[in-house]
Enzyme design. Sequence first.
Site, short mmCIF file in Angstrom:
data_model
loop_
_atom_site.label_atom_id
_atom_site.label_comp_id
_atom_site.label_asym_id
_atom_site.label_seq_id
_atom_site.Cartn_x
_atom_site.Cartn_y
_atom_site.Cartn_z
NE ARG A 24 -4.26 -1.68 1.69
CZ ARG A 24 -5.26 -2.08 2.27
NH1 ARG A 24 -5.26 -1.24 3.51
NH2 ARG A 24 -6.27 -2.89 2.05
NE ARG A 72 -19.63 -2.59 7.39
CZ ARG A 72 -19.07 -3.21 6.69
NH1 ARG A 72 -19.22 -4.16 5.83
NH2 ARG A 72 -17.71 -2.69 6.72
NE ARG A 109 -13.81 2.43 3.58
CZ ARG A 109 -14.79 1.40 3.11
NH1 ARG A 109 -15.91 1.62 3.20
NH2 ARG A 109 -14.32 0.07 2.74
#
Length: 223
Positions: A93, A160, A171
């Site tokens: 990442r 959620r 995100r």
Amino acid sequence: MALHRIFRAVITGPPGSGKGTVSSRITKTFGLKHISSGDILRANINAKTELGLLMKSCIDQGQLIPDDVMSRLILSDLRATDQSSWLLDGFPRTVTQAETLDDTCNVDTVINLNVPFQTIKQRLTSRWTHLPSGRVYNIDFNPPKVPGLDDVTGEPLVQRDDDTPETVTRRLKAYETQTEPVLEYYRSKGVLETFSGTETNKIWPLVEAFLHRKLHLVNQKVA
């Protein structure tokens, strides 16, 4: 497909890009072992290993897991599958992690799923979950029989926190900031292959055809 040489691939794509579906189709069609950083992370946390406890502490405090800790964790798993062909999902990442991976093994190709953020936002914010069972519904293409209620138990569905529009936007932006340097790193090495689209079922045939060509060339070289 029988592989004559070890073949190693990395798959990358934002949350909600269909990466899980494409990964499972790749492993099923081409016989690669699926190595998921998320699965390794959870297994270590549940087993309370030294690295697992360290990572849990980072997560609990809302901190990013340090590059060297994440690399040690994933690379120990990769060394255990030394003679296998694999598809690595969720790692690297950062550029530092990518360099560490390169020092350990040769990555043949990096598959990047490029799905418009608007499509992903629509996908994720349409998801509603029955928490006790984990059943997930999508208002657009897999709605519950009765709006807002689980098909099996009739209990209420919830959205959620991860799937609210604000969180999804945050995100996706974080993913873009973090991942762009990694994509550039692999682009400069000539191993990045990007597949763009809005539907997994239309992206998959392109990925499949590419891997058939790639693996055919790899097998030819060995022969």
